[in-house]
Design a protein around this motif. Structure first.
Motif, PDB file in Angstrom:
ATOM      1  N   THR A   1       0.826  -1.212   0.000  1.00  0.00           N
ATOM      2  CA  THR A   1       0.000   0.000   0.000  1.00  0.00           C
ATOM      3  C   THR A   1       0.858   1.258   0.000  1.00  0.00           C
ATOM      4  N   LEU A   2       1.935   1.238   0.769  1.00  0.00           N
ATOM      5  CA  LEU A   2       2.769   2.431   0.919  1.00  0.00           C
ATOM      6  C   LEU A   2       3.963   2.483  -0.027  1.00  0.00           C
ATOM      7  N   ALA A   3       4.109   1.498  -0.894  1.00  0.00           N
ATOM      8  CA  ALA A   3       5.271   1.457  -1.790  1.00  0.00           C
ATOM      9  C   ALA A   3       5.453   2.756  -2.583  1.00  0.00           C
ATOM     10  N   PRO A   4       4.392   3.299  -3.193  1.00  0.00           N
ATOM     11  CA  PRO A   4       4.581   4.558  -3.925  1.00  0.00           C
ATOM     12  C   PRO A   4       5.040   5.715  -3.019  1.00  0.00           C
ATOM     13  N   LEU A   5       4.469   5.808  -1.837  1.00  0.00           N
ATOM     14  CA  LEU A   5       4.879   6.864  -0.896  1.00  0.00           C
ATOM     15  C   LEU A   5       6.312   6.654  -0.421  1.00  0.00           C
ATOM     16  N   SER A   6       6.681   5.414  -0.205  1.00  0.00           N
ATOM     17  CA  SER A   6       8.042   5.098   0.229  1.00  0.00           C
ATOM     18  C   SER A   6       9.055   5.533  -0.833  1.00  0.00           C
ATOM     19  N   ARG A   7       8.780   5.179  -2.076  1.00  0.00           N
ATOM     20  CA  ARG A   7       9.673   5.582  -3.170  1.00  0.00           C
ATOM     21  C   ARG A   7       9.741   7.099  -3.289  1.00  0.00           C
ATOM     22  N   PHE A   8       8.604   7.750  -3.223  1.00  0.00           N
ATOM     23  CA  PHE A   8       8.540   9.209  -3.359  1.00  0.00           C
ATOM     24  C   PHE A   8       9.346   9.903  -2.253  1.00  0.00           C
ATOM     25  N   HIS A   9       9.161   9.480  -1.003  1.00  0.00           N
ATOM     26  CA  HIS A   9       9.863  10.116   0.105  1.00  0.00           C
ATOM     27  C   HIS A   9      11.359   9.811   0.094  1.00  0.00           C
ATOM     28  N   ALA A  10      11.745   8.652  -0.421  1.00  0.00           N
ATOM     29  CA  ALA A  10      13.161   8.278  -0.436  1.00  0.00           C
ATOM     30  C   ALA A  10      13.902   8.856  -1.638  1.00  0.00           C
ATOM     31  N   TYR A  11      13.342   8.683  -2.828  1.00  0.00           N
ATOM     32  CA  TYR A  11      14.077   9.021  -4.042  1.00  0.00           C
ATOM     33  C   TYR A  11      13.860  10.440  -4.527  1.00  0.00           C
ATOM     34  N   GLN A  12      12.671  10.974  -4.355  1.00  0.00           N
ATOM     35  CA  GLN A  12      12.413  12.331  -4.843  1.00  0.00           C
ATOM     36  C   GLN A  12      12.576  13.371  -3.740  1.00  0.00           C
ATOM     37  N   LEU A  13      11.953  13.137  -2.602  1.00  0.00           N
ATOM     38  CA  LEU A  13      12.025  14.122  -1.525  1.00  0.00           C
ATOM     39  C   LEU A  13      13.273  13.960  -0.660  1.00  0.00           C
ATOM     40  N   ARG A  14      13.807  12.742  -0.628  1.00  0.00           N
ATOM     41  CA  ARG A  14      14.997  12.415   0.164  1.00  0.00           C
ATOM     42  C   ARG A  14      14.823  12.777   1.644  1.00  0.00           C
ATOM     43  N   ILE A  15      13.695  12.370   2.187  1.00  0.00           N
ATOM     44  CA  ILE A  15      13.390  12.607   3.595  1.00  0.00           C
ATOM     45  C   ILE A  15      14.138  11.581   4.441  1.00  0.00           C
TER      46      ILE A  15
ATOM     47  N   LYS B   1       2.382   1.569  17.903  1.00  0.00           N
ATOM     48  CA  LYS B   1       2.868   0.416  17.121  1.00  0.00           C
ATOM     49  C   LYS B   1       2.591   0.613  15.630  1.00  0.00           C
ATOM     50  N   PHE B   2       1.378   1.081  15.327  1.00  0.00           N
ATOM     51  CA  PHE B   2       1.009   1.305  13.929  1.00  0.00           C
ATOM     52  C   PHE B   2       1.910   2.365  13.294  1.00  0.00           C
ATOM     53  N   LEU B   3       2.132   3.474  13.988  1.00  0.00           N
ATOM     54  CA  LEU B   3       2.972   4.540  13.436  1.00  0.00           C
ATOM     55  C   LEU B   3       4.408   4.059  13.232  1.00  0.00           C
ATOM     56  N   SER B   4       4.882   3.219  14.128  1.00  0.00           N
ATOM     57  CA  SER B   4       6.234   2.654  13.968  1.00  0.00           C
ATOM     58  C   SER B   4       6.312   1.804  12.710  1.00  0.00           C
ATOM     59  N   ALA B   5       5.290   0.979  12.494  1.00  0.00           N
ATOM     60  CA  ALA B   5       5.257   0.143  11.285  1.00  0.00           C
ATOM     61  C   ALA B   5       5.130   1.015  10.036  1.00  0.00           C
ATOM     62  N   PHE B   6       4.280   2.011  10.106  1.00  0.00           N
ATOM     63  CA  PHE B   6       4.046   2.916   8.976  1.00  0.00           C
ATOM     64  C   PHE B   6       5.351   3.616   8.588  1.00  0.00           C
ATOM     65  N   SER B   7       6.035   4.180   9.579  1.00  0.00           N
ATOM     66  CA  SER B   7       7.268   4.904   9.275  1.00  0.00           C
ATOM     67  C   SER B   7       8.393   3.956   8.843  1.00  0.00           C
ATOM     68  N   ALA B   8       8.403   2.738   9.352  1.00  0.00           N
ATOM     69  CA  ALA B   8       9.411   1.763   8.911  1.00  0.00           C
ATOM     70  C   ALA B   8       9.236   1.440   7.436  1.00  0.00           C
ATOM     71  N   VAL B   9       7.995   1.311   7.000  1.00  0.00           N
ATOM     72  CA  VAL B   9       7.734   1.057   5.586  1.00  0.00           C
ATOM     73  C   VAL B   9       8.129   2.268   4.743  1.00  0.00           C
ATOM     74  N   LEU B  10       7.792   3.461   5.216  1.00  0.00           N
ATOM     75  CA  LEU B  10       8.168   4.665   4.466  1.00  0.00           C
ATOM     76  C   LEU B  10       9.690   4.789   4.339  1.00  0.00           C
ATOM     77  N   ALA B  11      10.404   4.345   5.352  1.00  0.00           N
ATOM     78  CA  ALA B  11      11.864   4.481   5.377  1.00  0.00           C
ATOM     79  C   ALA B  11      12.572   3.340   4.635  1.00  0.00           C
ATOM     80  N   GLU B  12      11.844   2.314   4.229  1.00  0.00           N
ATOM     81  CA  GLU B  12      12.447   1.128   3.600  1.00  0.00           C
ATOM     82  C   GLU B  12      13.335   1.446   2.411  1.00  0.00           C
ATOM     83  N   LYS B  13      12.928   2.343   1.571  1.00  0.00           N
ATOM     84  CA  LYS B  13      13.663   2.621   0.317  1.00  0.00           C
ATOM     85  C   LYS B  13      14.809   3.600   0.511  1.00  0.00           C
ATOM     86  N   PHE B  14      14.870   4.251   1.653  1.00  0.00           N
ATOM     87  CA  PHE B  14      15.912   5.249   1.892  1.00  0.00           C
ATOM     88  C   PHE B  14      17.273   4.569   2.024  1.00  0.00           C
ATOM     89  N   ARG B  15      18.235   5.049   1.287  1.00  0.00           N
ATOM     90  CA  ARG B  15      19.606   4.503   1.368  1.00  0.00           C
ATOM     91  C   ARG B  15      20.597   5.627   1.286  1.00  0.00           C
TER      92      ARG B  15
END
Length: 141
Positions: free
Chosen positions: A79-93, A127-141
């Motif tokens: 569900t969050l894959a597009p947001l994860s990519r956007f925040h990691a690759y474009q916004l670089r959060i 717990k939910f917010l931790s999981a949510f933010s972990a998914v958002l941060a997955e693509k960040f490198r």
């Protein structure tokens, strides 16, 4: 990580927050910018003053994404894959900022929910917010 009861509670909470998504989201963002001023750098191109159109619009998007994630918690990564990519690759959060925002949204929810923000609700949302933010941060490198 979350029991079925916690999942149902999380969905109920976010569904109740949707009608006031703009208010909840913008208040949490403003709280983050005030408490953690370095987070403003990601929003330098926007008007982030209290009740500004940009702040309200982005706040609403965040709460809507959280509600969508709650409804699809079993497939959160997909569900969050597009947001994860956007925040990691474009916004670089940087992922640390998601944790800072988690704290601010928790405080905001506590303020708005009052006595309904029970220890059980607090723990489930945390717990939910931790999981949510972990998914958002997955693509960040």
């Amino acid at each position: 990580m979350l029991s079925n009861t916690e999942k149902e509670l999380i969905i109920q909470i976010w569904d109740k927050m949707l009608p006031v998504a703009e208010e909840i989201g913008s208040e949490a963002l403003l709280r983050m910018f005030t408490t953690f001023p370095k987070t403003k750098t990601y929003f330098s191109h926007l008007d982030i003053s209290p009740r500004s159109e940009h702040l309200c619009c982005h706040g609403k998007k965040i709460v809507q994404a959280l509600a969508e994630g709650a409804r699809n918690i079993s497939t959160l990564t997909t569900t969050l894959a597009p947001l994860s990519r956007f925040h990691a690759y474009q916004l670089r959060i940087h992922p640390t900022n998601f944790k800072l925002f988690n704290h601010c949204i928790l405080v905001t929810l506590a303020c708005h929910m009052g006595d309904n923000f029970t220890p059980v609700a607090h723990a489930a949302i945390d717990k939910f917010l931790s999981a949510f933010s972990a998914v958002l941060a997955e693509k960040f490198r």
